[in-house]
Design a protein around this motif. Structure first.
Motif, short mmCIF file in Angstrom:
data_model
loop_
_atom_site.label_atom_id
_atom_site.label_comp_id
_atom_site.label_asym_id
_atom_site.label_seq_id
_atom_site.Cartn_x
_atom_site.Cartn_y
_atom_site.Cartn_z
N LEU A 67 -39.17 3.75 3.01
CA LEU A 67 -38.29 4.78 3.54
C LEU A 67 -36.88 4.54 3.01
CD1 LEU A 67 -37.82 7.20 5.47
CD2 LEU A 67 -37.43 5.52 7.30
N LEU A 68 -36.26 5.58 2.46
CA LEU A 68 -34.91 5.48 1.89
C LEU A 68 -34.00 6.52 2.54
CD1 LEU A 68 -33.94 5.13 -1.85
CD2 LEU A 68 -32.89 6.94 -0.47
N GLY A 69 -32.81 6.10 2.92
CA GLY A 69 -31.82 7.03 3.47
C GLY A 69 -30.49 6.87 2.77
N HIS A 70 -29.89 7.99 2.38
CA HIS A 70 -28.58 7.95 1.75
C HIS A 70 -27.52 8.49 2.70
CE1 HIS A 70 -25.31 9.98 -0.62
NE2 HIS A 70 -25.20 8.72 -1.01
N ALA A 73 -36.66 -4.79 12.33
CA ALA A 73 -37.26 -6.00 11.77
C ALA A 73 -37.82 -5.75 10.38
CB ALA A 73 -38.36 -6.51 12.69
N THR A 74 -37.91 -4.50 9.98
CA THR A 74 -38.45 -4.13 8.67
C THR A 74 -37.60 -4.73 7.56
OG1 THR A 74 -39.21 -2.03 9.60
CG2 THR A 74 -39.04 -2.16 7.20
N PRO A 75 -38.19 -5.31 6.52
CA PRO A 75 -37.39 -5.77 5.37
C PRO A 75 -36.54 -4.64 4.83
CG PRO A 75 -39.64 -6.58 5.20
CD PRO A 75 -39.63 -5.61 6.35
N THR A 76 -35.25 -4.90 4.67
CA THR A 76 -34.28 -3.84 4.37
C THR A 76 -33.45 -4.21 3.15
OG1 THR A 76 -34.16 -3.24 6.71
CG2 THR A 76 -32.34 -2.52 5.30
N LEU A 77 -33.21 -3.21 2.31
CA LEU A 77 -32.32 -3.36 1.16
C LEU A 77 -31.12 -2.45 1.37
CD1 LEU A 77 -31.60 -4.29 -1.75
CD2 LEU A 77 -32.92 -2.31 -2.57
N LEU A 78 -29.92 -3.01 1.31
CA LEU A 78 -28.69 -2.23 1.39
C LEU A 78 -28.12 -2.13 -0.03
CD1 LEU A 78 -27.07 -4.05 4.45
CD2 LEU A 78 -28.61 -2.09 4.49
N SER A 99 -28.90 7.47 6.02
CA SER A 99 -29.06 6.06 6.41
C SER A 99 -29.03 5.91 7.92
CB SER A 99 -27.96 5.20 5.76
OG SER A 99 -26.70 5.39 6.37
N ILE A 100 -28.26 6.76 8.60
CA ILE A 100 -28.22 6.72 10.07
C ILE A 100 -29.53 7.26 10.63
CG2 ILE A 100 -26.96 7.43 12.13
CD1 ILE A 100 -24.51 7.93 10.39
N VAL A 101 -29.98 8.38 10.08
CA VAL A 101 -31.23 9.00 10.55
C VAL A 101 -32.41 8.05 10.37
CG1 VAL A 101 -32.86 10.88 10.17
CG2 VAL A 101 -30.39 11.34 10.12
N THR A 102 -32.53 7.47 9.19
CA THR A 102 -33.67 6.57 8.94
C THR A 102 -33.58 5.31 9.80
OG1 THR A 102 -32.48 5.66 7.02
CG2 THR A 102 -34.08 7.41 6.59
N SER A 103 -32.39 4.76 9.95
CA SER A 103 -32.23 3.56 10.77
C SER A 103 -32.59 3.85 12.23
CB SER A 103 -30.80 3.03 10.68
OG SER A 103 -30.50 2.59 9.38
N ALA A 104 -32.14 4.99 12.73
CA ALA A 104 -32.46 5.35 14.11
C ALA A 104 -33.96 5.51 14.30
CB ALA A 104 -31.74 6.65 14.49
N ALA A 105 -34.64 6.13 13.32
CA ALA A 105 -36.08 6.33 13.42
C ALA A 105 -36.83 5.00 13.40
CB ALA A 105 -36.55 7.23 12.28
N VAL A 106 -36.42 4.09 12.51
CA VAL A 106 -37.10 2.79 12.42
C VAL A 106 -36.85 1.97 13.69
CG1 VAL A 106 -37.23 0.62 11.14
CG2 VAL A 106 -37.11 2.80 9.92
N SER A 153 -36.46 3.04 16.57
CA SER A 153 -37.20 3.62 17.69
C SER A 153 -38.71 3.54 17.51
CB SER A 153 -36.78 5.07 17.90
OG SER A 153 -37.17 5.88 16.81
N GLY A 154 -39.17 2.93 16.40
CA GLY A 154 -40.60 2.70 16.28
C GLY A 154 -41.27 3.14 15.00
N LEU A 155 -40.60 3.95 14.15
CA LEU A 155 -41.20 4.30 12.87
C LEU A 155 -41.38 3.03 12.04
CD1 LEU A 155 -42.12 6.63 11.01
CD2 LEU A 155 -39.78 6.72 10.13
N ALA A 156 -42.52 2.90 11.36
CA ALA A 156 -42.86 1.61 10.76
C ALA A 156 -43.15 1.71 9.27
CB ALA A 156 -44.05 1.00 11.48
N PRO A 157 -42.12 1.94 8.45
CA PRO A 157 -42.35 1.83 7.00
C PRO A 157 -42.53 0.36 6.64
CG PRO A 157 -40.01 2.06 7.45
CD PRO A 157 -40.72 2.22 8.77
N ASP A 158 -43.07 0.12 5.45
CA ASP A 158 -43.21 -1.27 5.00
C ASP A 158 -41.89 -1.83 4.51
OD1 ASP A 158 -46.33 -1.85 4.93
OD2 ASP A 158 -46.00 0.22 4.30
N ARG A 159 -41.02 -0.94 4.06
CA ARG A 159 -39.70 -1.33 3.56
C ARG A 159 -38.70 -0.24 3.89
NH1 ARG A 159 -43.74 -2.67 0.23
NH2 ARG A 159 -43.88 -0.46 -0.25
N LEU A 160 -37.45 -0.62 4.08
CA LEU A 160 -36.36 0.33 4.36
C LEU A 160 -35.25 0.10 3.34
CD1 LEU A 160 -34.95 2.47 6.19
CD2 LEU A 160 -34.09 0.53 7.55
N ILE A 161 -34.81 1.18 2.70
CA ILE A 161 -33.70 1.10 1.75
C ILE A 161 -32.59 2.02 2.23
CG2 ILE A 161 -32.95 1.54 -0.62
CD1 ILE A 161 -35.88 1.08 -1.48
#
Length: 302
Positions: free
Chosen positions: A114-117, A240-245, A121-128, A130-138
């Motif tokens: 999951l990638l958010g620009h 807790a998802t591995p995250t790349l900033l 980035s706020i929308v994706t972070s809020a979703a993760v 609250s329980g959305l479970a991608p394997d990676r977050l960028i």
């Protein structure tokens, strides 16, 4: 129309357009790349649409990238009977992942990213969180500090006054103010850092064409309030998802110092800094961003 410097790369990647009702919004999204490739779902920034992230898609051949237009922007309809706040967008993103069959496809291709620009980035972070479970977050140009604090607070307060004026005016006049070409150009000139004249013309043309692609004034105003009222720091401790900033050295929206303070708030985050660029990494340095994405997703294989 100014030719894209990334057009040749993008033309080599197949694209398919989709539409479906998602949480009260007739949502449009674009699917790039082969259907059996590793999946990335990308969420664009405030007042943008899927076009803004296409330069990064152009630099990621071999991936399947899904980019929806956020409800109220681009070709996606506004929410029906719900405010355009962070909770609504986060809930919509969870529903979109299900509607697009992302998790089913990811089970066949080794997970999904999951990638958010920017606002995304706020929308994706809020979703993760609250329980959305991608394997990676960028998070690309993440909003890592309150917009109403710090050295850029004056510009943000001017923007708040601008949007409040657009809300106070009669609808037709308010639309005209929101779509005012001179104001859009000032924003574009302020954020663009490249000295390449052709690239600058392309960036300005993109903002001229897509920054005002909306039909619901209330949706834009509500989304703006959400964008300045929240930031990624609120959600990072719950991720807790591995995250790349992927951050910019000269970002006018979130200073680089704030990005360094943001990273430790995540359980597992890596920080990649791109020099000599601001809040428009996706337009100015998509190749560098794509390189960091590949290393993060593929590891040593990259």
């Amino acid at each position: 129309m100014i030719a894209s410097p990334y057009a040749a790369d993008l033309e080599r990647i197949p694209v398919r357009e989709h539409r479906a009702p998602v949480l009260g919004s007739e949502t449009a999204w674009w699917e790039y790349g082969p259907e059996d490739a590793p999946v990335i779902v990308a969420v664009h920034g405030f007042r943008g649409d899927h076009h803004g992230l296409e330069p990064i898609v152009a630099k990621l051949p071999g991936y399947r990238v899904l980019i929806p237009d956020l409800p109220g922007f681009g070709a996606s309809a506004a929410f029906a009977g719900r405010p355009h706040d962070i909770d609504a967008y986060a809930d919509w993103l969870v529903a979109f992942i299900d509607a697009a069959g992302v998790t089913d496809a990811a089970a066949r291709t080794g997970g999904w990213t999951l990638l958010g620009h920017s606002f995304g980035s706020i929308v994706t972070s809020a979703a993760v969180a609250s329980g959305l479970a991608p394997d990676r977050l960028i998070l690309l140009n993440p909003i890592g500090a309150p917009a109403l604090e710090g050295p850029r607070a004056i510009m943000t307060r001017l923007a708040v006054a601008y949007y409040r004026a657009a809300a106070a005016l009669p609808e037709r006049a308010g639309f005209a103010l929101l779509r005012n070409g001179a104001i859009v150009r000032v924003m574009s000139v302020t954020m663009a850092k490249t000295r390449d004249p052709e690239l600058r013309r392309f960036i300005h043309d993109q903002h001229d064409r897509y920054f005002s692609a909306f039909d619901d004034r209330d949706a834009v105003l509500q989304a703006f309030e959400a964008s300045v009222g929240h930031d990624v720091r609120e959600y990072a401790p719950g991720i807790a998802t591995p995250t790349l900033l992927v951050v910019a050295e000269d970002d006018d929206v979130t200073p680089i110092e704030a990005q360094y303070r943001l990273r430790p708030l995540f359980e597992d985050a890596t920080l990649a800094v791109i020099p000599d660029v601001g809040h428009l990494i996706h337009y100015e340095t998509p190749g560098e961003a794509a390189g960091h994405i590949r290393v993060f997703v593929e590891g040593e294989r990259a």
